[in-house]
Scaffold this motif. Structure first.
Motif: not given
Length: 384
Positions: A59-60, A75-80, A358-362
């Motif tokens: 959820p985060d 995984v923090d997908v914002a930073s990899g 599918q990611g949270p932002d689509g």
């Protein structure tokens, strides 16, 4: 750092990918697939993993990624950046076996429950798929799975290292759905004394729902929702709550199926493909008592991973299915019309695609197969 893929994406199979490559020939139609210059999306590399198999989002916005050798990553997908999660059960790594799918409970925000599937060693050189659940905790000793309990196993464990299946999904009904492939043993797909070659439906704790179609029969038949399946590597629900699955058929017989309660899909009695040794299998139209595939790929795609898209980022694709292609090295888009479906287009990805999410932002996320499998984020062109 995120890196956009180069225009000419043409990467050779890694040694591990070559060993696990499907024996089916690539689809000649892939030559006409939409090439990168004409993609309606841009692909951005976020991270790389060692033989990744599945992923799911928390959820985060962070993601869990499984690696076949038995490693679970957060995984923090914002930073990899990725961190190992401790407490993963021992896996039988080899062939098509190892750590498999990962999903979270619909009420994860309250209970922290994560579900894993994996291949497990049995006795006398046998193996089988298992599903376990545990609480994901981030404490003073780092990330870990706590209180792990096995809630389901394939019956029986068999020799060999192929066709575990073990894709997981929670349905709109709150039930846990599991794909249990036939372990390359053929006949168990029709044998109700086993749960191989079946779609399984359970309560979230592994108990059997009273409204299953064979609930009045002894275990494991009471777990079964449908039967007559081969190697099921993708299950997903559409916006109407209808379950669809795809499976690798034998030579020339990959399938997309609409799953109905108590349905028998015919394998190995019938198939629109043939055995790899050249022996023919009667087609579905010879035995109308079995449910036929909605789509058959006689020039195979080697399907793996599956979503039915409901995000906002690609409004034109609302309700479309997306299937990863292994031997076809593609992303296949499928459109649905009630009880029917068809392939709408295919995107040439240049590498074997193991997982679609599918990611949270689509955004649409892909995991490439192999020792250095890329995690790719697909976004509309001009957007990150």
């Amino acid at each position: 750092m995120h890196r956009s893929l180069a225009l000419s994406i043409a990467l050779a199979l890694s040694p591990l990918a070559a060993l696990t490559a499907c024996a089916q020939a690539p689809d000649p139609a892939a030559e006409a697939a939409v090439q990168q210059a004409d993609w309606p999306f841009q692909a951005t590399e976020v991270a790389r993993f060692a033989a990744p198999w599945a992923m799911t989002f928390l959820p985060d916005g962070r993601a869990l990624v499984t690696e076949k050798a038995g490693v679970l990553k957060l995984v923090d997908v914002a930073s990899g950046q990725a961190r190992d999660v401790d407490g993963v059960p021992a896996v039988a790594f080899g062939g098509q076996g190892g750590l498999g799918d990962v999903i979270i409970h619909p009420a994860f925000a309250d209970n922290g429950l994560v579900y894993l599937s994996y291949a497990e060693e049995g006795q006398d050189d046998t193996r089988g798929a298992a599903v376990a659940r545990a609480h994901l905790v981030d404490g003073g000793n780092g990330l870990a799975l706590e209180g792990l309990e096995v809630i389901w196993r394939q019956v029986p464990y068999t020799t060999g290292r192929g066709h575990y299946g073990h894709r997981l999904a929670f349905g709109p009904d709150g039930k846990l759905w599991i794909s249990s492939s036939e372990r390359q043993k053929f006949d168990p797909a029709q044998d109700m004394a086993t749960n191989l070659g079946k779609i399984i439906r359970l309560n979230d704790d592994g108990s059997v729902p009273a409204d299953n179609p064979f609930a009045d029969q002894p275990a494991p038949a009471n777990q079964v929702w449908s039967l007559g399946h081969r190697s099921v590597l993708g299950i997903a629900f559409d916006g109407n709550g209808q379950l669809w699955e795809h499976e690798m058929g034998p030579k020339g017989g990959d399938e997309l199926n609409r799953i109905v309660k108590g349905g028998n899909y015919g394998y190995p009695v019938v198939s629109n493909g043939d055995h790899y040794d050249g022996r023919s299998i009667p087609d579905h139209d010879t035995r109308p008592e079995f449910l036929a595939p909605t789509v058959t790929w006689r020039s195979v795609i080697s399907p793996a991973g599956f979503i039915i898209y409901n995000g906002a980022a690609f409004a034109q694709w609302q309700g479309s299915g997306f299937i990863g292609g292994l031997s076809s090295k593609s992303l296949v888009r499928v459109v649905f019309d009630g009880e029917t479906a068809r392939e709408a287009e295919r995107f040439a990805m240049g590498e074997r695609i193991r997982e679609v999410e599918q990611g949270p932002d689509g955004a649409i996320w892909l995991l490439q197969d192999g020792e250095a499998g890329r995690l790719l984020k697909l976004s509309p062109k001009g957007k990150q």
